[in-house]
Design a protein around this motif. Structure first.
Motif, mmCIF file in Angstrom:
data_model
loop_
_atom_site.group_PDB
_atom_site.id
_atom_site.type_symbol
_atom_site.label_atom_id
_atom_site.label_comp_id
_atom_site.label_asym_id
_atom_site.label_seq_id
_atom_site.Cartn_x
_atom_site.Cartn_y
_atom_site.Cartn_z
ATOM 1 N N UNK A 8 -6.149 -0.651 0.025
ATOM 2 C CA UNK A 8 -7.422 -0.319 0.666
ATOM 3 C C UNK A 8 -7.405 1.124 1.158
ATOM 4 N N UNK A 9 -6.296 1.535 1.758
ATOM 5 C CA UNK A 9 -6.170 2.923 2.211
ATOM 6 C C UNK A 9 -6.232 3.889 1.039
ATOM 7 N N UNK A 59 9.002 -1.296 5.925
ATOM 8 C CA UNK A 59 8.998 0.086 5.456
ATOM 9 C C UNK A 59 7.671 0.797 5.704
ATOM 10 N N UNK A 60 6.558 0.104 5.471
ATOM 11 C CA UNK A 60 5.268 0.787 5.429
ATOM 12 C C UNK A 60 4.301 0.340 6.519
ATOM 13 N N UNK A 61 4.686 -0.680 7.303
ATOM 14 C CA UNK A 61 3.884 -1.186 8.421
ATOM 15 C C UNK A 61 2.485 -1.585 7.976
ATOM 16 N N UNK A 62 2.362 -1.980 6.741
ATOM 17 C CA UNK A 62 1.112 -2.478 6.167
ATOM 18 C C UNK A 62 1.464 -3.490 5.093
ATOM 19 N N UNK A 63 0.503 -4.319 4.743
ATOM 20 C CA UNK A 63 0.677 -5.219 3.615
ATOM 21 C C UNK A 63 0.322 -4.453 2.340
ATOM 22 N N UNK A 64 0.726 -4.956 1.172
ATOM 23 C CA UNK A 64 0.324 -4.294 -0.077
ATOM 24 C C UNK A 64 -1.187 -4.159 -0.217
ATOM 25 N N UNK A 65 -1.929 -5.176 0.206
ATOM 26 C CA UNK A 65 -3.394 -5.117 0.133
ATOM 27 C C UNK A 65 -3.941 -3.997 1.001
ATOM 28 N N UNK A 66 -3.372 -3.838 2.196
ATOM 29 C CA UNK A 66 -3.827 -2.767 3.094
ATOM 30 C C UNK A 66 -3.503 -1.382 2.535
#
Length: 303
Positions: A298-299, A288-295
């Motif tokens: 950070x954003x 869905x978001x093309x990132x991990x939860x940690x990333x």
């Protein structure tokens, strides 16, 4: 809310939580109904949200003022940008995703309200987009957007005599919608459509109220007074995904908002919202978001 349509769900961020208490740092909100009009209108500032597949018995208009918004509607995915206007017809399954802050005018016109002024309003299909767009149509769309902005100004400032101003603009925009952006389509077997819609409302409301818990196929089928096999076919036909997929999508939407708006651990957030399969969660989240939860966090902290 006095109207009977299924609410469109919006995220309202609250204060960050730095502890592990089982408290929600956000809530789903229903767009408020203006008592003097019967429509829903507000300026929305969205810091980030994911709203899974849903429908409502209202025409929904989103005019993006800042930022972007991804809309999935009838298997079509499109990213809209500032200055674009989105119209979603009544009872159309759709989902939205906002991965960076946006600002928009959010406007819903319940079909029951429209039916007071337009005969057979349920046969009208509205479309702001046209592949063969002409200069005349672009001018009409610009006028439509400007009317929305004037409604926003009146709604935000609330001057003396506000309701007179707002209602005059409301009926002006309904007139524009009807004459410039609608066609009439006669649906077959309207009685069955209404029955299916009411049944789906019951199902979705039950899932929203109990999404944190395990809901068996037998349990949800009983809610709809259907046999398990028929329920599965009915739900997939209406929603485009299976019941289990939908339940996980709904959980994911709450989890995503908690990741954005709290500092709670991912483990605690998943437990809070009933997502027990961590491997499946990570896969769905990245899809869905093309990132991990940690990333994502950070954003969030970088902005």
């Amino acid at each position: 809310m006095s109207s009977t349509h299924s609410p469109h769900l919006l995220f309202s961020p609250k204060k960050k939580s730095n502890n592990n208490e089982n408290n929600h740092s956000f809530s789903y909100e229903v767009i408020s109904t203006l008592e003097s009009t019967g429509v829903h209108f507000r300026t929305s500032i969205d810091p980030g949200s994911y709203v899974p597949a849903h429908l409502h018995h209202a025409i929904e208009i989103i005019y993006l003022l800042e930022g972007n918004l991804t809309v999935i509607m009838e298997s079509s995915v499109r990213e809209y940008h500032a200055g674009e206007c989105i119209l979603i017809n009544s009872d159309i399954i759709h989902s939205t995703k906002c991965t960076s802050p946006n600002k928009a005018i959010l406007f819903q016109i319940p079909l029951s309200f429209l039916s007071l002024y337009l005969p057979n309003a349920d046969q009208l299909v509205f479309n702001l987009e046209n592949p063969e767009e002409s200069a005349v149509r672009r001018t009409k769309l610009d006028i439509f957007k400007e009317t929305l902005v004037q409604m926003q100004i009146a709604n935000d400032i609330r001057p003396e005599g506000f309701i007179l101003r707002f209602n005059s603009l409301l009926f002006e925009i309904l007139f524009q919608l009807y004459h410039n952006f609608s066609i009439r389509v006669v649906h077959g077997n309207q009685t069955q459509r209404d029955k299916d819609r009411a049944r789906l409302d019951t199902i979705l409301n039950y899932i929203r109220q109990n999404y944190k818990q395990h809901i068996s196929i037998e349990e949800i089928a009983n809610v709809a007074y259907l046999q398990s096999g028929y329920f599965c076919r009915f739900f997939k036909k209406c929603m485009g995904i299976t019941f289990l997929e939908y339940q996980n999508e709904l959980r994911l939407s709450y989890i995503y908002q908690d990741i954005l708006s709290t500092d709670d651990s991912i483990k605690d957030i998943l437990e809070r919202h009933g997502f027990t399969n961590y491997k499946l969660f990570r896969r769905m989240f990245f899809e869905h978001f093309e990132m991990t939860p940690t990333e994502v966090r950070k954003n969030r902290n970088a902005t």
